[in-house]
Enzyme design. Sequence first.
Site, PDB file in Angstrom:
ATOM      1  CB  SER A   1      -0.942  -0.037   1.205  1.00  0.00           C
ATOM      2  OG  SER A   1      -1.998   0.866   1.035  1.00  0.00           O
TER       3      SER A   1
ATOM      4  CE  LYS B   1     -14.207  13.051  -3.065  1.00  0.00           C
ATOM      5  NZ  LYS B   1     -14.778  13.924  -2.022  1.00  0.00           N
TER       6      LYS B   1
END
Length: 439
Positions: free
Chosen positions: A99, A147
Site C-alpha cells: 500500500s 474518489k
Amino acid sequence: MTRFIRVSIGCALLFALPAGAQAAHVNSVVIDGSINPASSDHIQQAIAQSEEDGAVALLIELDTPGGLVSSTKDIVQAMLNSEVPVIVFVSPRGAWAASAGTFITLAGHVAAMAPGTSIGAASPVSASGGGGERGEDEERRDVSMEKAEKFITAFIESIASERERNVEWARESVRKAEAIGADEALELGVIDVIAKDRSDLFEKLEGREVVVNGEPQVLSFANVETRALEMDTLTKLFNFLADPNVAAILLLAGMAGLYIEFNQPGMLAPGIAGAVCLLLAGIAFQILPFSWVGLMVLLLGMGLMIAELFVTSFGLLFATGLACFLLGGSMLFKMPELSDLTVSFWGVLVPMVAAFGIFGGLVVFAVGRSLMRGQTAGVDELIGLVGTAATALAPDGKVFIRGEYWNASARETIDKGQRVAVTGVDGLHLSVRRATSEP
C-alpha cells in the site's frame, strides 16, 4: 618548530576540504511499521539532515503494511524534492512494501528489494476488506471509495512516471490491488535492483547514475560509513500510538478500567489505569483519522454494560454491549479515503472483547453469589442466632447473645439459663423464643 608547521598545514588543509570529503557517509533510517505522522516526520528530518551534512545518499530500509494517505504524500513530496539521492530498500527478507510502502518505494531515486520481499496492493480498502477494481456496470458502494481510488491512481501514476518506472503496473496495483515479489518487480521495471543486504546493495549501485533535482549524479560508496538516524523518544512514542491496533487496545483497556471502578468504587488503581489508557488513546486519535460513528457505538456498548449493573436484564444488556464493542471497533478506523490502516478483527477485537466478556461474567457471577449469602454484618445478622437467657423472661428480661447482653422479650415465660433463639430485632431490643434444640 618544523613539526608544528606540518601540523598547522595539515589542520588548514583539513578545514579547507569539503564536509563530504572529511567523512563520506550514507545516512540510514529504518521504517518497520505503519506510515503515520511520526514516521513521516522522521523521514523528512532524515532527508533534511542528509542535505545539511553532505551525505552521499539517504538509505530507507522499509517494511510496512501501509499507512495514512496524508503522511505518504508528505514523504513522497520530500523525496521528489530531495537534494540528495534517496535509496529505498525493502528489507529484510520477508518484508512488505504494501500500500503506502509502494508509493514510497516508487518515489526513491533508487528502488531496491531483498529476496523474498513483496510490493503492491496499493488499493484503498475499507475495514471490511472492500476496494479494488469493480466491473463497469457494477454500482460502486460509496462515493468516498470512488474518489479515493481515482485520486490515488493518479498519484501513483505521476510518481512512476517521474522516476521512469512501470506506470501500467503502478496503476494496476491500485485498481486491481496487484502485488508481486522481488524477482517479478525487477523484471517489470518496478524496481532497479535486488540485493541481499546493505553491502550487496552498495556494491551493485556503485557507479550508477541517478537524476537528483534534474541533475545527473553518479553514486559512489567506496570507503563510506553508514550512520543510523534514530527516532527520538517522543517520536517513538507517537509512532507506537499511531498503530490502530494499539489505539483500540488502549481504548478498550481504558473502558475496562472504568468498568471495574464503577463495579468496585474506591479501588482507585483500575480507575487510574483506565484514565491513563484513555489519555493515550486520545493522543492516538489525534494522530489517526477515526470515525465518530464507530466511537459512538463503542461508547454505547460501554453504557449498556454499565447499565447492566443497575438493571436486571439477565445479561441481555451486557451481551448487547459486547456486540456494540465488536461493531464499533470494526468501524473505528474505517476511513478508506484517508488511510488503509484498520484494526485486526480476529487478532485484536475478538480476543479483547472475549476477555472483557469473561471478566464481566466473572463479576456478575461473584455478585450473584454474594447476594445469595446471608447477612454477615449489622444487627440484622442476629436473627436466628442462639443464646442464653441471662434472666428470666416474663416476658421481658436480658439474654446473652454473641458475647453481648441484650434487652429481650418473649411471648412465653423462659427461665434463666435456658437456650433462646432470636426472632426479631427492633433497635437494641430483641424478640426471642425458646430454642428448640440444646447445644
